[in-house]
Design a protein around this motif. Structure first.
Motif, mmCIF file in Angstrom:
data_model
loop_
_atom_site.group_PDB
_atom_site.id
_atom_site.type_symbol
_atom_site.label_atom_id
_atom_site.label_comp_id
_atom_site.label_asym_id
_atom_site.label_seq_id
_atom_site.Cartn_x
_atom_site.Cartn_y
_atom_site.Cartn_z
ATOM 1 N N ALA A 281 -48.309 -51.365 -23.343
ATOM 2 C CA ALA A 281 -47.686 -50.675 -24.473
ATOM 3 C C ALA A 281 -47.802 -49.162 -24.328
ATOM 4 C CB ALA A 281 -48.334 -51.138 -25.781
ATOM 5 N N LEU A 282 -48.968 -48.694 -23.900
ATOM 6 C CA LEU A 282 -49.185 -47.257 -23.717
ATOM 7 C C LEU A 282 -48.234 -46.699 -22.666
ATOM 8 C CD1 LEU A 282 -51.131 -44.908 -24.584
ATOM 9 C CD2 LEU A 282 -52.455 -45.458 -22.527
ATOM 10 N N VAL A 283 -48.062 -47.432 -21.568
ATOM 11 C CA VAL A 283 -47.174 -46.995 -20.486
ATOM 12 C C VAL A 283 -45.736 -46.894 -20.984
ATOM 13 C CG1 VAL A 283 -46.129 -47.732 -18.306
ATOM 14 C CG2 VAL A 283 -48.613 -47.793 -18.574
ATOM 15 N N TRP A 284 -45.262 -47.904 -21.723
ATOM 16 C CA TRP A 284 -43.874 -47.881 -22.177
ATOM 17 C C TRP A 284 -43.646 -46.831 -23.264
ATOM 18 C CZ3 TRP A 284 -39.586 -49.182 -20.022
ATOM 19 C CH2 TRP A 284 -39.582 -50.171 -19.031
ATOM 20 N N ALA A 285 -44.628 -46.609 -24.117
ATOM 21 C CA ALA A 285 -44.491 -45.560 -25.127
ATOM 22 C C ALA A 285 -44.369 -44.194 -24.449
ATOM 23 C CB ALA A 285 -45.689 -45.578 -26.073
ATOM 24 N N ALA A 286 -45.221 -43.954 -23.450
ATOM 25 C CA ALA A 286 -45.178 -42.689 -22.718
ATOM 26 C C ALA A 286 -43.883 -42.568 -21.921
ATOM 27 C CB ALA A 286 -46.388 -42.586 -21.788
ATOM 28 N N ALA A 287 -43.443 -43.666 -21.308
ATOM 29 C CA ALA A 287 -42.219 -43.646 -20.509
ATOM 30 C C ALA A 287 -41.008 -43.305 -21.369
ATOM 31 C CB ALA A 287 -42.022 -44.995 -19.830
ATOM 32 N N ALA A 288 -40.963 -43.842 -22.587
ATOM 33 C CA ALA A 288 -39.829 -43.581 -23.477
ATOM 34 C C ALA A 288 -39.715 -42.101 -23.811
ATOM 35 C CB ALA A 288 -39.965 -44.404 -24.749
ATOM 36 N N ILE A 289 -40.856 -41.474 -24.088
ATOM 37 C CA ILE A 289 -40.850 -40.048 -24.431
ATOM 38 C C ILE A 289 -40.576 -39.197 -23.196
ATOM 39 C CG2 ILE A 289 -42.304 -38.151 -25.232
ATOM 40 C CD1 ILE A 289 -41.290 -39.981 -27.411
ATOM 41 N N ALA A 290 -41.196 -39.552 -22.068
ATOM 42 C CA ALA A 290 -41.008 -38.772 -20.843
ATOM 43 C C ALA A 290 -39.563 -38.848 -20.353
ATOM 44 C CB ALA A 290 -41.963 -39.271 -19.759
ATOM 45 N N PHE A 291 -38.955 -40.014 -20.459
ATOM 46 C CA PHE A 291 -37.594 -40.205 -19.942
ATOM 47 C C PHE A 291 -36.566 -39.459 -20.787
ATOM 48 C CE2 PHE A 291 -33.574 -42.528 -19.548
ATOM 49 C CZ PHE A 291 -33.428 -42.578 -18.160
ATOM 50 N N THR A 292 -36.724 -39.508 -22.106
ATOM 51 C CA THR A 292 -35.738 -38.854 -22.980
ATOM 52 C C THR A 292 -36.070 -37.389 -23.234
ATOM 53 O OG1 THR A 292 -36.953 -39.662 -24.937
ATOM 54 C CG2 THR A 292 -35.123 -41.007 -24.131
ATOM 55 N N GLY A 293 -37.336 -37.009 -23.134
ATOM 56 C CA GLY A 293 -37.700 -35.596 -23.235
ATOM 57 C C GLY A 293 -38.397 -35.186 -24.516
ATOM 58 N N SER A 294 -38.212 -35.931 -25.607
ATOM 59 C CA SER A 294 -38.872 -35.592 -26.872
ATOM 60 C C SER A 294 -38.633 -36.726 -27.863
ATOM 61 C CB SER A 294 -38.338 -34.274 -27.440
ATOM 62 O OG SER A 294 -36.999 -34.445 -27.879
ATOM 63 N N TYR A 295 -39.351 -36.665 -28.979
ATOM 64 C CA TYR A 295 -39.152 -37.669 -30.024
ATOM 65 C C TYR A 295 -37.752 -37.564 -30.613
ATOM 66 C CZ TYR A 295 -44.191 -38.238 -29.725
ATOM 67 O OH TYR A 295 -45.469 -38.467 -29.266
ATOM 68 N N GLU A 296 -37.273 -36.346 -30.775
ATOM 69 C CA GLU A 296 -35.930 -36.146 -31.324
ATOM 70 C C GLU A 296 -34.873 -36.710 -30.384
ATOM 71 O OE1 GLU A 296 -38.861 -33.664 -33.126
ATOM 72 O OE2 GLU A 296 -38.264 -33.789 -31.012
ATOM 73 N N GLN A 297 -35.022 -36.435 -29.085
ATOM 74 C CA GLN A 297 -34.038 -36.931 -28.123
ATOM 75 C C GLN A 297 -34.134 -38.450 -27.957
ATOM 76 O OE1 GLN A 297 -33.894 -34.595 -24.415
ATOM 77 N NE2 GLN A 297 -34.728 -32.859 -25.571
ATOM 78 N N LEU A 298 -35.328 -39.000 -28.137
ATOM 79 C CA LEU A 298 -35.463 -40.455 -28.101
ATOM 80 C C LEU A 298 -34.684 -41.074 -29.264
ATOM 81 C CD1 LEU A 298 -36.684 -43.155 -27.169
ATOM 82 C CD2 LEU A 298 -38.736 -42.601 -28.495
ATOM 83 N N THR A 299 -34.778 -40.463 -30.438
ATOM 84 C CA THR A 299 -34.041 -40.956 -31.605
ATOM 85 C C THR A 299 -32.537 -40.902 -31.352
ATOM 86 O OG1 THR A 299 -35.797 -40.217 -33.092
ATOM 87 C CG2 THR A 299 -33.640 -40.629 -34.063
ATOM 88 N N VAL A 300 -32.072 -39.804 -30.737
ATOM 89 C CA VAL A 300 -30.646 -39.660 -30.431
ATOM 90 C C VAL A 300 -30.216 -40.727 -29.429
ATOM 91 C CG1 VAL A 300 -28.918 -38.173 -29.344
ATOM 92 C CG2 VAL A 300 -30.576 -37.199 -30.956
#
Length: 488
Positions: A281-300
């Motif tokens: 879970a920690l790896v995928w949470a970090a991967a989601a943020i790292a891949f999109t660049g930020s929490y805002e961009q992840l939401t977009v």
């Protein structure tokens, strides 16, 4: 990156430090007669090597929760990382380990029998129905989701319907055959795919050209654009379930309690599998943020892809791991829900068999119990997937509440420091009550967040007060090499 590495180190350290402490509290004993040996039947009570039992337990509890749940949960912000780490160490792993040990000491009893033995016959009957319903929900959800993923990776003639039939057929066989014949042989393959996925992404996060914008400097508030409808408490604690604490896990522990050959192996299997899931879970949470660049961009990104975590999983896997690595990673994503769905239905069969006091040594007895379960799965598959998933999430955490209160009573009855389960029990009670009161209709009651949270706290406090009264009247028990017996 530093925050991620610290979180990873704390998770691993939690296994060795807090896991050892909880193991000593439970006083596991290598001399205890194990149900896998004393009740061996070649079907469910089957001795297996610890590495195989660990892999089965890990795959049983993993599912899509630590992947999809972590991605959806991290949209709430950096608090998700804290919940994954501390929820895993102090709540989820304790919940899984203690319920597993109690099952061993009750001759491999299923979860409703464990809960009923501590909380009474009425609660036992509720748990029997509630657990089977949750497990059938899991079976239905984890037929549809992997079928969709595989259909997207195969030729058009191998469509969703074909894969639903294939997966359901496999579930039927896994439910009916002896545990070592199909599950015991396929899980090492599934385990390799899932572990490759997690390790591959972890290596890329640490050594690849990426940064992890954790956002702790900006506080722990919800990062959802509409934070009013997605408050951190209780919504994040339900979104991230299998990566922190999940009631479903306690339905799976008895299955492996019937296969372990030494009680001292309970910590690496039950506590260790939960920590491994927390790492995923920690790896995928970090991967989601790292891949999109930020929490805002992840939401977009999620909005542009219909809030489908599957799309992000596919993009991350192929972009970071290449074509071959991406295929293996997606196979791991597929293996996770399949290896949870099959054992969910098997656990449902065991719970019903325990309730009916029906031995499962013949194929026809197993089939007689399983047919209504398979019919229920088919019926639920007709319901909209998003509806199924919402009710699964809340039911999952509510089951954890029942389990935590039951093991807390067990701890008190055996003179053990029950504070280690009482605090998680109170916290998860507040989460579950607040969630169902706040969630929009028809899923919940749609109450104001302040009213919902206040009610959750009041109910948790009331349960603690009732427990305090009950503790004074509990007869003390001795679990030193004396297995508890389920009382009907």
């Amino acid at each position: 990156m530093v925050s991620f590495l610290i979180a990873l180190a704390v998770l691993i350290g939690g296994y060795f430090i807090y896991g050892t402490l909880v193991d000593r509290v439970m006083a596991t004993d290598s001399r205890r007669p194990m149900p896998a040996l004393t009740m061996a039947d070649g079907v469910d009570y089957t001795p297996m090597p610890v590495w195989r039992v660990f892999l089965i337990q890990f795959l049983n509890i993993a599912g899509l929760g630590p992947i999809f749940g972590a991605i959806m949960g991290v949209m709430f912000g950096p608090a998700a990382f804290l919940w994954i780490v501390f929820g895993t160490i102090f709540a989820g792993a304790v919940h899984d380990f203690i319920s597993g040990v109690i099952s061993i000491r009750m001759n491999g009893a299923s979860l409703p029998e464990i809960v009923g033995n501590e909380l009474g016959m009425t609660v036992k009957q509720i748990m029997r129905a509630f657990s089977v319903l949750l497990l059938v929900l899991v079976g239905a959800v984890f037929v549809l989701n992997p079928a969709d993923i595989i259909a997207g990776m195969t030729p058009s003639w191998l469509d969703r319907t074909v894969w639903i039939v294939v997966i359901l057929g496999y579930y039927i066989l896994a439910t009916l055959l002896p545990v070592d014949k199909l599950i015991g042989r396929l899980y090492p393959i599934f385990g390799f795919a899932l572990l490759f996925m997690a390790v591959g992404l972890l290596v890329y996060l640490i050594f690849g050209p990426v940064s992890i914008p954790d956002g702790f400097a900006d506080g722990l508030s919800s990062r959802y654009p509409d934070a009013g409808t997605h408050p951190l408490f209780p919504m994040m604690f339900v979104s991230i379930a299998c990566g922190a604490i999940s009631g479903f896990h306690a339905t799976q522990s008895p299955m492996m309690a019937r296969c372990l050959t030494n009680e001292k192996l309970a910590r690496p299997v039950f506590y260790g599998a939960m920590v491994a899931e927390g790492i995923v879970a920690l790896v995928w949470a970090a991967a989601a943020i790292a891949f999109t660049g930020s929490y805002e961009q992840l939401t977009v990104y999620m909005a542009e892809h219909g809030n489908s975590a599957g799309a992000l999983v596919k993009d991350i896997s192929f972009t970071w791991l290449g074509t071959a690595g991406g295929i293996l990673a997606l196979l791991g994503v597929v293996a996770a829900p399949i290896s949870t769905g099959d054992t969910a239905l098997r656990s449902a069969r065991l719970i019903v068999a325990d309730f009916l006091h029906m031995r499962q040594h013949t194929f026809w007895r197993r089939l007689a119990i399983s047919l209504p379960i398979f019919a229920a799965v088919l019926g639920l598959m007709m319901v909209d997937f998003t509806v199924l998933w919402r009710y699964f999430a809340w039911s999952n955490q509510t089951l954890a509440v029942f389990t935590l209160w039951a093991v807390t009573v067990y701890m008190a009855r055996h003179g053990k420091p029950y504070i280690i389960t009482l605090l998680p029990a109170m916290f998860m009670t507040a989460v579950s009550v607040s969630y169902i009161l706040f969630a929009p209709r028809p899923e919940g009651f749609g109450l104001d967040i302040f009213i919902a949270v206040a009610a959750g706290i009041v109910v948790a406090t009331l349960f603690a007060a009732l427990f305090a009264i009950k503790v004074q009247r509990l007869p003390r028990a001795d679990d030193r090499l004396c297995p508890d017996i389920t009382v009907d």
